[in-house]
Write a protein that holds these residues in place. Structure first.
Motif, PDB file in Angstrom:
ATOM      1  N   THR A  44      17.813 -31.034 -18.923  1.00 34.76           N
ATOM      2  CA  THR A  44      18.254 -31.664 -17.677  1.00 34.76           C
ATOM      3  C   THR A  44      19.775 -31.811 -17.654  1.00 34.76           C
ATOM      4  O   THR A  44      20.450 -31.730 -18.681  1.00 34.76           O
ATOM      5  CB  THR A  44      17.629 -33.060 -17.503  1.00 34.76           C
ATOM      6  N   VAL A  45      20.284 -32.058 -16.435  1.00 36.37           N
ATOM      7  CA  VAL A  45      21.695 -32.409 -16.252  1.00 36.37           C
ATOM      8  C   VAL A  45      21.764 -33.674 -15.416  1.00 36.37           C
ATOM      9  O   VAL A  45      20.863 -33.970 -14.622  1.00 36.37           O
ATOM     10  CB  VAL A  45      22.484 -31.274 -15.554  1.00 36.37           C
ATOM     11  N   LEU A  46      22.858 -34.430 -15.611  1.00 35.93           N
ATOM     12  CA  LEU A  46      23.058 -35.680 -14.882  1.00 35.93           C
ATOM     13  C   LEU A  46      24.320 -35.554 -14.040  1.00 35.93           C
ATOM     14  O   LEU A  46      25.355 -35.097 -14.517  1.00 35.93           O
ATOM     15  CB  LEU A  46      23.207 -36.846 -15.871  1.00 35.93           C
ATOM     16  N   TYR A  47      24.245 -35.983 -12.782  1.00 33.23           N
ATOM     17  CA  TYR A  47      25.388 -35.905 -11.883  1.00 33.23           C
ATOM     18  C   TYR A  47      25.325 -37.068 -10.885  1.00 33.23           C
ATOM     19  O   TYR A  47      24.299 -37.732 -10.744  1.00 33.23           O
ATOM     20  CB  TYR A  47      25.402 -34.577 -11.130  1.00 33.23           C
ATOM     21  N   LYS A  48      26.437 -37.285 -10.190  1.00 33.98           N
ATOM     22  CA  LYS A  48      26.476 -38.303  -9.137  1.00 33.98           C
ATOM     23  C   LYS A  48      26.321 -37.618  -7.797  1.00 33.98           C
ATOM     24  O   LYS A  48      27.136 -36.775  -7.423  1.00 33.98           O
ATOM     25  CB  LYS A  48      27.801 -39.060  -9.199  1.00 33.98           C
ATOM     26  N   ASP A  49      25.272 -37.974  -7.066  1.00 33.82           N
ATOM     27  CA  ASP A  49      25.011 -37.349  -5.777  1.00 33.82           C
ATOM     28  C   ASP A  49      26.080 -37.788  -4.770  1.00 33.82           C
ATOM     29  O   ASP A  49      26.248 -39.002  -4.534  1.00 33.82           O
ATOM     30  CB  ASP A  49      23.627 -37.737  -5.261  1.00 33.82           C
ATOM     31  N   PRO A  50      26.828 -36.865  -4.168  1.00 31.14           N
ATOM     32  CA  PRO A  50      27.916 -37.249  -3.256  1.00 31.14           C
ATOM     33  C   PRO A  50      27.421 -37.897  -1.969  1.00 31.14           C
ATOM     34  O   PRO A  50      28.169 -38.626  -1.309  1.00 31.14           O
ATOM     35  CB  PRO A  50      28.615 -35.915  -2.966  1.00 31.14           C
ATOM     36  N   ASP A  51      26.171 -37.652  -1.592  1.00 30.58           N
ATOM     37  CA  ASP A  51      25.650 -38.218  -0.344  1.00 30.58           C
ATOM     38  C   ASP A  51      25.065 -39.616  -0.545  1.00 30.58           C
ATOM     39  O   ASP A  51      25.207 -40.487   0.315  1.00 30.58           O
ATOM     40  CB  ASP A  51      24.594 -37.285   0.240  1.00 30.58           C
ATOM     41  N   THR A  52      24.409 -39.818  -1.698  1.00 33.84           N
ATOM     42  CA  THR A  52      23.760 -41.115  -1.930  1.00 33.84           C
ATOM     43  C   THR A  52      24.570 -42.009  -2.865  1.00 33.84           C
ATOM     44  O   THR A  52      24.368 -43.230  -2.890  1.00 33.84           O
ATOM     45  CB  THR A  52      22.364 -40.905  -2.544  1.00 33.84           C
ATOM     46  N   GLY A  53      25.491 -41.409  -3.629  1.00 31.34           N
ATOM     47  CA  GLY A  53      26.278 -42.186  -4.596  1.00 31.34           C
ATOM     48  C   GLY A  53      25.511 -42.537  -5.847  1.00 31.34           C
ATOM     49  O   GLY A  53      26.022 -43.235  -6.736  1.00 31.34           O
ATOM     50  N   TYR A  71      34.326 -28.006 -12.299  1.00 31.19           N
ATOM     51  CA  TYR A  71      33.470 -26.823 -12.451  1.00 31.19           C
ATOM     52  C   TYR A  71      32.307 -27.059 -13.414  1.00 31.19           C
ATOM     53  O   TYR A  71      32.469 -27.623 -14.507  1.00 31.19           O
ATOM     54  CB  TYR A  71      34.268 -25.615 -12.947  1.00 31.19           C
ATOM     55  N   SER A  72      31.156 -26.591 -13.008  1.00 33.74           N
ATOM     56  CA  SER A  72      29.977 -26.500 -13.870  1.00 33.74           C
ATOM     57  C   SER A  72      29.222 -25.239 -13.482  1.00 33.74           C
ATOM     58  O   SER A  72      29.145 -24.906 -12.285  1.00 33.74           O
ATOM     59  CB  SER A  72      29.067 -27.719 -13.669  1.00 33.74           C
ATOM     60  N   PRO A  73      28.662 -24.510 -14.451  1.00 34.05           N
ATOM     61  CA  PRO A  73      27.855 -23.342 -14.074  1.00 34.05           C
ATOM     62  C   PRO A  73      26.602 -23.730 -13.297  1.00 34.05           C
ATOM     63  O   PRO A  73      26.052 -22.911 -12.561  1.00 34.05           O
ATOM     64  CB  PRO A  73      27.511 -22.688 -15.418  1.00 34.05           C
ATOM     65  N   PHE A  74      26.147 -24.981 -13.450  1.00 27.02           N
ATOM     66  CA  PHE A  74      24.938 -25.424 -12.751  1.00 27.02           C
ATOM     67  C   PHE A  74      25.284 -26.081 -11.409  1.00 27.02           C
ATOM     68  O   PHE A  74      26.194 -26.910 -11.323  1.00 27.02           O
ATOM     69  CB  PHE A  74      24.152 -26.429 -13.605  1.00 27.02           C
ATOM     70  N   LEU A  75      24.545 -25.717 -10.387  1.00 29.56           N
ATOM     71  CA  LEU A  75      24.655 -26.321  -9.059  1.00 29.56           C
ATOM     72  C   LEU A  75      23.323 -27.012  -8.756  1.00 29.56           C
ATOM     73  O   LEU A  75      22.334 -26.346  -8.422  1.00 29.56           O
ATOM     74  CB  LEU A  75      24.946 -25.251  -7.998  1.00 29.56           C
ATOM     75  N   PRO A  76      23.245 -28.326  -8.884  1.00 31.95           N
ATOM     76  CA  PRO A  76      21.986 -29.018  -8.590  1.00 31.95           C
ATOM     77  C   PRO A  76      21.622 -28.894  -7.108  1.00 31.95           C
ATOM     78  O   PRO A  76      22.496 -28.827  -6.238  1.00 31.95           O
ATOM     79  CB  PRO A  76      22.289 -30.477  -8.949  1.00 31.95           C
ATOM     80  N   ILE A  77      20.340 -28.892  -6.840  1.00 31.02           N
ATOM     81  CA  ILE A  77      19.848 -28.962  -5.454  1.00 31.02           C
ATOM     82  C   ILE A  77      19.523 -30.430  -5.184  1.00 31.02           C
ATOM     83  O   ILE A  77      18.668 -31.021  -5.838  1.00 31.02           O
ATOM     84  CB  ILE A  77      18.585 -28.096  -5.253  1.00 31.02           C
ATOM     85  N   SER A  78      20.225 -31.021  -4.232  1.00 29.34           N
ATOM     86  CA  SER A  78      20.071 -32.450  -3.975  1.00 29.34           C
ATOM     87  C   SER A  78      18.650 -32.789  -3.524  1.00 29.34           C
ATOM     88  O   SER A  78      18.171 -32.241  -2.527  1.00 29.34           O
ATOM     89  CB  SER A  78      21.056 -32.906  -2.897  1.00 29.34           C
ATOM     90  N   PRO A  79      17.953 -33.685  -4.249  1.00 24.47           N
ATOM     91  CA  PRO A  79      16.620 -34.116  -3.783  1.00 24.47           C
ATOM     92  C   PRO A  79      16.695 -34.853  -2.453  1.00 24.47           C
ATOM     93  O   PRO A  79      15.725 -34.877  -1.688  1.00 24.47           O
ATOM     94  CB  PRO A  79      16.148 -35.054  -4.900  1.00 24.47           C
ATOM     95  N   ALA A  80      17.873 -35.442  -2.140  1.00 27.35           N
ATOM     96  CA  ALA A  80      18.014 -36.235  -0.919  1.00 27.35           C
ATOM     97  C   ALA A  80      18.271 -35.363   0.310  1.00 27.35           C
ATOM     98  O   ALA A  80      17.678 -35.581   1.373  1.00 27.35           O
ATOM     99  CB  ALA A  80      19.155 -37.241  -1.090  1.00 27.35           C
TER     100      ALA A  80
END
Length: 540
Positions: free
Chosen positions: A223-232, A196-205
């Motif tokens: 900013t926030v840092l995350y691992k994109d599930p589609d691009t890895g 869980y995170s209150p922030f939901l990033p919008i995937s640039p990809a």
């Protein structure tokens, strides 16, 4: 943004005195807001009333109900403050929410399916009328609100996020990230808590709204840092300018804080969400809005109405068969009581509206402020005298099997010789609604049955008695004859006799007060109807 001009309201000392003690629920809610601003030493700007709309499905009648009810509270507040405190009503659309599933009641489902997970304003419009599905549904909502004449401002989540309007408050969410997580985590299961995170990033990809763990946060950079599930790939995005949106409980609280919302009601199913969002709102430095939790609408089977399932009445469907004012009355009545909302409730709502309208001029101020029409018409209900009810109009159409307005007006003039469509515009509207309702609901459901031997004898007696009555006889006297026939022929309980009249003569299980119906329909016409029933023509 859509808005209507702010209409002035007339307030006198007698109205004001009764308003401060009125038990009508809009005044009780308005007094909450009044108490709130007294607790705030120097409130800045107008008092903000808000309603929220999730445009994942087509706008439904519950959305209208929330706007109508909030408008009533807003008007009551304006009266209590003698219209000296500025107010705004914001209708907010959460159109940046990701599309979770394809609604059942839209075309081009396969095309929409390809865009699951994207913000609603990035999903193509399946109707081909607007740039996006979110904008299509927003337009549907605004078109109706404008038609009804609501004074409101429309705000889009997409526009508020992308324009930077929410940026300052989003940075506060980032600053209080852990505190906000601590509010939400106890309400989640183990698996959900881990990500869980209150922030939901919008995937640039992919453009999708991502529900992913946040690996790191940079408050200075925002900013926030995350691992994109589609691009890895590890991806860093700002929390501002529409690069992220918030999970909805945090989003609701952020919106309250960013817009300075003072009042917002919500459905009973959101009680826990209101409580949690209120805690987050306080973390962000604002007090949560006042409001109450209304009961949900049910369909005719007693199941909750769902936008995506489309199992309730739509706004357009109600307005096909009845006036907006009758719908507003339905919304006014018992907002904290669960009510079934389906086509059969429409005729009663119409007649109740007309009855309240007729009673209003004769009432004292205390009763007027409890009368729904005062709230529906913002203190100035129109004058309306209707010689007959909507239910009786429906039964006239049913008995005559007529869908011609002139035919119905012919019956009306027999009862009220001076009545004209021009002189009785409200009644003329009801004639049109009655014809549509008869055609779509009454006529297809008509099921005549042959009379039993006992009913045949009673109907023959009734026919003879009607034939012996004078021409200018009143409905009560006709009703007396109908009662007498039922009693003399041993109908026990007597309602069995009236049920027989409705089923044999009208082809339906319920009907009007029979004496009133005969007076309006005409004794010769009623006798002819009995003759057809006895001859078997109606069943045939």
């Amino acid at each position: 943004m859509a808005s209507a001009s702010r209409a002035k309201i007339e307030i006198n000392s007698e109205l004001l005195a009764h308003a401060h003690v009125s038990k009508a629920w809009p005044f009780e809610e308005a007094r909450k807001v009044l108490s709130r601003i007294k607790r705030i030493p120097q409130p800045t700007g107008p008092i903000i009333f808000e309603t929220g709309y999730g445009p994942s499905g087509l706008p439904h009648i519950g959305t209208f109900g929330e706007v109508a009810r909030t408008t009533m509270v807003r008007h009551a507040f304006r009266v209590l403050t003698e219209d000296k405190v500025p107010t705004r009503l914001i209708c907010f659309s959460d159109d940046m929410d990701g599309l979770r599933k394809v609604p059942d009641n839209i075309p081009n489902k396969e095309m929409v399916t390809q865009h699951l997970g994207k913000p609603l304003t990035q999903v193509p419009d399946p109707f081909g009328e607007h740039p996006s599905f979110g904008q299509h549904n927003n337009a549907r909502l605004k078109a109706f609100l404008d038609t009804f004449g609501f004074e409101y401002e429309f705000l889009s989540a997409t526009e508020c996020y992308a324009s930077g309007r929410f940026d300052a408050t989003l940075l506060k969410v980032l600053e209080h990230y852990e505190e906000i997580r601590d509010v939400i985590l106890p309400t989640l299961g183990p698996e959900r808590r881990a990500t869980y995170s209150p922030f939901l990033p919008i995937s640039p990809a992919t453009g999708k709204v991502l529900q992913v763990p946040i690996i790191d946060r940079d408050l200075a950079a925002g900013t926030v840092l995350y691992k994109d599930p589609d691009t890895g790939k590890l991806t860093q995005v700002p929390v501002t300018r529409g690069h992220c949106k918030l999970q909805w409980k945090a989003d609701w609280a952020m919106r309250w804080a960013a817009l300075g919302v003072d009042y917002e009601m919500a459905g009973k199913d959101l009680i826990d969400s209101v409580r949690l969002s209120g805690r987050i709102c306080r973390i962000l430095g604002r007090q949560q809005p006042e409001g109450f939790n209304y009961e949900l609408f049910l369909d005719e089977n007693g199941e909750k109405i769902s936008k995506s399932r489309g199992n309730g009445l739509t706004i357009e469907e109600w307005l096909t068969y009845a006036s907006p004012e009758s719908l507003a009355l339905y919304m006014f009545q018992s907002p904290k009581k669960a009510k079934r909302l389906y086509f059969d409730v429409i005729p009663r709502a119409v007649d109740e509206y007309v009855g309240h309208l007729a009673a209003y001029p004769k009432e004292e101020w205390s009763a007027r402020l409890m009368n729904a029409v005062w709230h529906i018409h913002k203190g100035t209900p129109p004058e309306a005298e209707l010689p007959i009810s909507f239910a009786l109009l429906l039964n006239l159409a049913s008995a005559s099997n007529s869908e011609d307005a002139e035919v119905l007006w012919g019956f009306i003039r027999r009862y009220a010789p001076d009545a004209t469509p021009e002189g009785h515009p409200l009644l003329d509207e009801l004639v049109a609604y009655a014809i549509r309702y008869f055609h779509d609901f009454v006529k297809p459901a008509k099921r005549y049955r042959a009379p039993t031997d006992k009913e045949r004898v009673a109907l023959t007696d009734l026919d003879a008695r009607l034939g012996a009555l004078p021409e200018k006889i009143l409905a009560e006297e006709i009703q007396g004859e109908v009662y007498a026939v039922g009693k003399e022929h041993g109908f026990e309980p007597l309602r069995d006799w009236f049920s027989a009249l409705y089923e044999v003569l009208l082809g339906q299980t319920q009907g009007p007060r029979f004496g009133s119906f005969v007076e309006l329909y005409g004794i010769p016409e009623t006798r002819a109807l009995i003759g057809k029933a006895l001859a078997g023509d109606l069943v045939a």
